[in-house]
Design a protein around this motif. Structure first.
Motif, short mmCIF file in Angstrom:
data_model
loop_
_atom_site.label_atom_id
_atom_site.label_comp_id
_atom_site.label_asym_id
_atom_site.label_seq_id
_atom_site.Cartn_x
_atom_site.Cartn_y
_atom_site.Cartn_z
N ALA A 136 0.85 -1.28 -0.12
CA ALA A 136 -0.11 -0.11 0.14
C ALA A 136 0.72 1.26 -0.06
N HIS A 137 0.44 2.12 -0.73
CA HIS A 137 1.49 3.43 -1.01
C HIS A 137 0.58 4.51 -1.97
N SER A 138 0.79 5.58 -1.58
CA SER A 138 0.53 6.76 -2.62
C SER A 138 1.62 6.97 -3.37
N ASP A 139 1.49 7.68 -4.83
CA ASP A 139 2.62 7.82 -5.62
C ASP A 139 3.44 9.36 -5.30
N TYR A 140 4.48 9.46 -5.57
CA TYR A 140 5.39 10.14 -5.13
C TYR A 140 5.38 11.77 -5.86
N VAL A 153 -4.21 6.01 -1.52
CA VAL A 153 -3.38 5.02 -1.27
C VAL A 153 -3.81 3.74 -2.07
N HIS A 154 -2.95 3.03 -2.75
CA HIS A 154 -3.29 1.83 -3.58
C HIS A 154 -2.39 0.96 -3.28
N ARG A 155 -2.71 -0.29 -3.98
CA ARG A 155 -1.81 -1.54 -3.74
C ARG A 155 -2.00 -2.41 -4.87
FE LIG Z 1 1.56 3.43 -7.25
#
Ligand SMILES: [Fe+2]
Ligand SMILES: O=C(O)CCC(=O)C(=O)O
Length: 335
Positions: free
Chosen positions: A200-204, A263-265
């Motif tokens: 899980a993360h958000s893009d930078y 947030v996505h994964r």
């Molecule tokens: Fe991403």
């Protein structure tokens, strides 16, 4: 790890061919979901045959011997920061929750300068250098259209406010075209329930474009209700699938959080073959010039949204480069 609710989110498909009409709609959708689909048509269409061709090159690259891939490893000094091949497990997008690295390989292609790659490319990609350069340029052009549409929707007087800051002729940026490969695994069920294809993360960056292939699902986004929802690959079964777009952290900073960096994964599919089928995707992470400061943009909507919240000031502001470096330090085992 929160389980998926299995219900696909209704992510609207928007036609950006008339930027002047859809700014408000686009801002409404991305301030709610952080994601939208844009119709792949008109002046900034990315031709399906170009997308298919890059997927073919990607498959050829990832099936090369490890010794070949290692020649352009992200760890080799030759490639430069955040460029080159990432082996399986080398990146951990959710270090706080993952026991092991992401079950994927990636190849990061940094900006081209004057149409030339700034890193060594393996032969299978080098032989198609100009097509890859053109693909990157067409992704960037589509991102600039999205950025101009957002500027309108946010009522920024200067319609080019974002686009000017993403002008690749004005200086280096962290923009990356990324090929991704999530291989089938034959592991036992335990490791499969613990492992994840992309944590899980958000893009930078500011805007991300994502190309997926039919029959290769797995992307999920965290909904405002805190559940995970699958993202369809081609929501209306269009002959030319729309491009999936999401907002990255920088646009969230720039807008006092009005635009959502959601947030996505990527998970192993829970139906079909255990361990999933091979999955390939192509991502374009669009970043502004490195020195850009992440102060709120001159928009009445952003000002209203930020009222009463702690404000970023000229003294405590980060640059785009600072943010990228912080995120890379947290997610890679890079020195
Ligand atoms: Fe991403
Ligand atoms: O492969 C995908 O579908 C998503 C990849 C992703 O979210 C990323 O690399 O940031």
């Amino acid at each position: 790890m929160t389980v998926s609710n299995g219900l696909p989110l209704d992510i609207p498909v928007i036609d950006l061919s008339d930027e002047s009409k859809v700014g408000k709609d686009v801002v409404e959708v991305v301030s709610r979901l952080g994601f939208l689909f844009v119709k792949n048509a008109g002046e900034d269409e990315i031709l399906q045959e170009h997308i298919n061709h890059l997927f073919k090159l990607s498959q050829a690259f990832f099936s090369s011997p490890v010794a070949v891939k290692e020649t352009c490893s992200i760890n080799s000094n030759k490639s430069g920061k955040n460029k080159g091949w990432l082996s399986m497990g080398e990146e951990t997008l959710d270090p706080g929750n993952q026991k092991r690295g992401d079950v994927k390989e990636a190849f990061n292609i940094g900006e081209f300068i004057d149409g030339k790659a700034q890193q060594p490319l393996p032969e299978v990609l080098a032989a198609h250098h100009d097509e890859i350069a053109r693909f990157q340029a067409s992704c960037h052009a589509l991102c600039n259209r999205i950025l101009r549409t957002l500027a309108r929707g946010l009522e920024i007087t200067e319609g080019d406010w974002f686009a000017q800051r993403h002008d690749q002729s004005k200086g280096p940026s962290g923009s990356v075209l990324r090929l991704l490969y999530y291989p089938t695994v034959s592991g036992d069920t335990d490791s499969l329930t613990e492992d994840i294809r992309a944590g899980a993360h958000s893009d930078y960056g500011s805007v991300t474009l994502l190309f997926q292939l039919p029959g290769q699902p797995g992307l999920e986004i965290l909904t405002p209700q805190g559940t995970w929802s699958p993202v369809p690959v081609n929501p209306n079964n269009d002959p030319t699938p729309p491009v999936l777009v999401n907002i990255g952290d920088l646009l969230s900073y720039w807008t006092n959080g009005l635009l959502k960096s959601t947030v996505h994964r990527v998970i192993f599919p829970n139906t079909g073959k255990k361990g999933g089928d091979d999955r390939y995707s192509i991502v374009y992470f669009c970043h502004p010039q490195d020195d850009e400061k992440l102060l709120p943009v001159p928009s009445p909507l952003v000002e209203q949204h930020g009222a009463g919240k702690a404000q970023v000031t000229a003294e405590n502001v980060m640059t785009a480069r600072d943010h990228l470096n912080n995120r890379l330090a947290a997610t890679y085992k890079l020195s």
